[in-house]
Design an enzyme around this catalytic site. Structure first.
Site, PDB file in Angstrom:
ATOM      1  N   SER A   1       0.822  -1.212   0.000  1.00 34.59           N
ATOM      2  CA  SER A   1       0.000   0.000   0.000  1.00 34.59           C
ATOM      3  C   SER A   1       0.853   1.257   0.000  1.00 34.59           C
ATOM      4  CB  SER A   1      -0.877   0.003   1.261  1.00 34.59           C
ATOM      5  OG  SER A   1      -1.430   1.283   1.485  1.00 34.59           O
TER       6      SER A   1
ATOM      7  N   TYR B   1      -2.530   0.506   9.973  1.00 36.59           N
ATOM      8  CA  TYR B   1      -2.673  -0.237   8.706  1.00 36.59           C
ATOM      9  C   TYR B   1      -1.391  -0.098   7.883  1.00 36.59           C
ATOM     10  CZ  TYR B   1      -3.692  -0.878   3.803  1.00 36.59           C
ATOM     11  OH  TYR B   1      -3.606  -1.258   2.493  1.00 36.59           O
TER      12      TYR B   1
ATOM     13  N   LYS C   1       1.683  -2.938   6.622  1.00 33.60           N
ATOM     14  CA  LYS C   1       2.192  -3.126   5.259  1.00 33.60           C
ATOM     15  C   LYS C   1       3.703  -2.884   5.212  1.00 33.60           C
ATOM     16  CE  LYS C   1      -1.747  -4.017   3.156  1.00 33.60           C
ATOM     17  NZ  LYS C   1      -2.046  -5.312   2.530  1.00 33.60           N
TER      18      LYS C   1
HETATM   19  C1  WQD Z   1      -9.850   8.661   0.909  1.00 36.60           C
HETATM   20  C2  WQD Z   1     -10.094  10.123   1.195  1.00 36.60           C
HETATM   21  C3  WQD Z   1     -10.456  10.612   3.509  1.00 36.60           C
HETATM   22  C4  WQD Z   1     -14.288   8.476   3.807  1.00 36.60           C
HETATM   23  C5  WQD Z   1      -7.059   3.797   1.270  1.00 36.60           C
HETATM   24  C6  WQD Z   1      -7.348   2.395   1.698  1.00 36.60           C
HETATM   25  C7  WQD Z   1      -6.119   1.704   2.142  1.00 36.60           C
HETATM   26  C8  WQD Z   1      -4.990   1.918   1.185  1.00 36.60           C
HETATM   27  C9  WQD Z   1      -4.764   3.410   0.998  1.00 36.60           C
HETATM   28  C10 WQD Z   1      -4.783   0.122  -0.401  1.00 36.60           C
HETATM   29  C11 WQD Z   1      -9.375  10.610   2.442  1.00 36.60           C
HETATM   30  C12 WQD Z   1     -11.707  10.917   2.687  1.00 36.60           C
HETATM   31  C13 WQD Z   1     -13.098   9.001   3.325  1.00 36.60           C
HETATM   32  C14 WQD Z   1     -15.326   9.348   4.217  1.00 36.60           C
HETATM   33  C15 WQD Z   1     -13.963  11.221   3.626  1.00 36.60           C
HETATM   34  N1  WQD Z   1      -5.257   1.302  -0.068  1.00 36.60           N
HETATM   35  N2  WQD Z   1     -12.949  10.348   3.243  1.00 36.60           N
HETATM   36  N3  WQD Z   1     -15.123  10.690   4.115  1.00 36.60           N
HETATM   37  O1  WQD Z   1      -7.653   6.559   3.722  1.00 36.60           O
HETATM   38  O2  WQD Z   1      -6.632   6.990   1.456  1.00 36.60           O
HETATM   39  O3  WQD Z   1      -6.838   4.627   2.380  1.00 36.60           O
HETATM   40  O4  WQD Z   1      -5.975   3.904   0.436  1.00 36.60           O
HETATM   41  O5  WQD Z   1      -4.086  -0.601   0.164  1.00 36.60           O
HETATM   42  O6  WQD Z   1      -6.419   0.325   2.204  1.00 36.60           O
HETATM   43  O7  WQD Z   1      -8.264   2.424   2.767  1.00 36.60           O
HETATM   44  O8  WQD Z   1      -8.845   5.859   1.601  1.00 36.60           O
HETATM   45  O9  WQD Z   1     -11.214   5.947   0.951  1.00 36.60           O
HETATM   46  O10 WQD Z   1     -10.640   5.859   3.418  1.00 36.60           O
HETATM   47  O11 WQD Z   1     -10.148   7.936   2.112  1.00 36.60           O
HETATM   48  O12 WQD Z   1     -13.801  12.437   3.530  1.00 36.60           O
HETATM   49  O13 WQD Z   1     -16.429   8.923   4.678  1.00 36.60           O
HETATM   50  O14 WQD Z   1     -11.483  10.316   1.436  1.00 36.60           O
HETATM   51  O15 WQD Z   1     -10.232  11.588   4.495  1.00 36.60           O
HETATM   52  O16 WQD Z   1      -8.943  11.946   2.208  1.00 36.60           O
HETATM   53  P1  WQD Z   1      -7.443   6.114   2.339  1.00 36.60           P
HETATM   54  P2  WQD Z   1     -10.301   6.331   2.050  1.00 36.60           P
END
Ligand code: WQD
Length: 370
Positions: free
Chosen positions: A159, A183, A187
């Site tokens: 990741s 998390y 990784k």
């Molecule tokens: C994305 C953006 C939140 C939910 C993911 C995977 C992780 C890894 C890395 C693969 C952020 C914002 C989110 C919500 C929001 N991938 N958000 N409201 O945190 O980048 O991590 O990519 O291995 O497994 O989880 O992804 O989709 O949680 O968040 O504003 O209800 O959306 O703050 O900026 P993240 P995410």
């Protein structure tokens, strides 16, 4: 009988063969000449089904293993509907040494693609011990059983969170560690374990795939991301708001140092991710040692850009409010994907509109999930 153990997140519904993506419904069985049978372990979400389906279509005997912590056995029905073949499904956990040993004893496994792991940044902050136990234990168990059964090829779903808080774009040569959430630390630790294992065992071939933000679904709308409970990730939350299952999206902070103040990420279509895995499998079969590749588009998209694009592409409102930042989140994360293009011949092809359109099709055809 040669087997290739693959642990799959069933994001995928398109098989990639010879660098071309085939929507699973159109794949000719003889298009894939996959030498080994395959055992697939389903992971949290039914995500990388394309890979599995394509191998199924190529006449491979598939055993799917999943602990169903965050997925549905109904996916098996969808696999059968798409391919006309029903794979064997075994409910088991990659941390279960006896179960993994039985799998390797029952099948002559030639390689592993390991996706089995918990993956929600926010959840990992709330439940760190669950994440360390599950993600590390499952990997060590599979690696130890592989060694006992003389299996040497290992593709790992890593990741972008291993980069910690560093300026984007992120290159594979960047320092890793300094992760902002448990998390990401799992990784990072697994990558270090794999690098050390390759130094000790010169026959081992490891490919580390650093995912950025996988989203989307198969164009059939039959299989997609369907997390149990409240979605941790942005896209499934957006689709559940748009379909009316949730009242509104909470945008986690609009005071980041980004163009519109909201978090910026590198979203990649799951179909493109599938292609990256097939390229990685081939690379692992032809090399030994440990190699790492970013799987991203190289383009950063903010939360609000995602919300507005989703609304426009699908002509559906997504009500939202601005809330406080989420613990563990970073401002901007996106890849430099040049190495995968240069060495694997892989690059992401799907657009943000494709991701939004395909995610919405899955949700509208499955309003309550599976
Ligand atoms: C994305 C953006 C939140 C939910 C993911 C995977 C992780 C890894 C890395 C693969 C952020 C914002 C989110 C919500 C929001 N991938 N958000 N409201 O945190 O980048 O991590 O990519 O291995 O497994 O989880 O992804 O989709 O949680 O968040 O504003 O209800 O959306 O703050 O900026 P993240 P995410």
């Amino acid at each position: 009988m040669n087997q290739e153990l693959m642990t799959l997140d069933f994001w995928q519904d398109t098989v990639i063969y010879e660098g071309k993506a085939f929507p699973i419904g159109t794949l000719a069985c003889d298009a894939l000449n996959v030498p080994a049978d395959t055992i697939a372990k389903m992971n949290e979400h039914c995500e990388k089904i394309n890979l599995l389906l394509g191998l199924l279509n190529a006449g491979q005997d598939i055993v799917i293993v999943d602990n169903l912590y965050n997925s549905s056995p109904k996916v098996i029905d969808r696999i059968e509907r798409i391919t006309g073949k029903r794979p064997v499904f075994v409910e088991a956990d990659c941390c279960d040494r006896a179960a993994m040993d039985r799998l390797f004893s029952d099948y002559d496994i030639t390689g592993v693609i390991h996706f089995a792991g918990l993956k929600a940044v926010g959840e990992s902050v709330e439940k760190p011990l669950l994440y360390y136990r599950n993600n590390l234990d499952s990997t060590l168990t599979v690696l130890e059983v592989m060694r006992e059964h003389n299996c040497h090829q290992f593709v790992f779903s890593s990741s972008a969170t291993v980069y910690g808080d560093q300026p984007a774009p992120l290159y594979e040569t960047a320092q890793t560690g300094g992760c902002s959430n448990p998390y990401g630390w799992t990784k990072f630790m697994i990558e270090e374990i794999l690098k050390g294992a390759c130094r000790a065992d010169l026959a081992l071939s490891v490919v580390l795939l650093r995912y950025f933000n996988p989203i989307g679904a198969h164009e059939s709308g039959l299989i997609g991301e369907n997390p149990n409970g409240i979605p941790n990730n942005l896209m499934p939350y957006i689709t559940q708001v748009a379909i009316g299952r949730r009242e509104r999206l909470t945008v986690f902070g609009d005071d980041y140092d980004t163009p519109d103040g909201t978090g910026v990420r590198d979203y990649i279509h799951v179909v493109d991710l599938a292609e990256g895995h097939l390229c990685a499998i081939r690379y692992a079969q032809a090399h030994t040692g440990c190699e790492v590749f970013n799987l991203g588009t190289g383009r950063g998209v903010s939360v609000l850009e995602m919300v507005h694009t989703f609304s426009e592409v699908n002509n559906v409102p997504v009500p939202y409010v601005i809330g406080p930042r989420r613990a563990g989140d970073l401002a901007t994360v996106y890849a430099d994907p040049a190495k995968a293009k240069q060495i694997l011949g892989w690059e992401a092809k799907k657009t943000l509109a494709d991701m939004c359109r395909d995610s919405w099709r899955w949700q509208t055809r499955n309003p309550s999930g599976y």
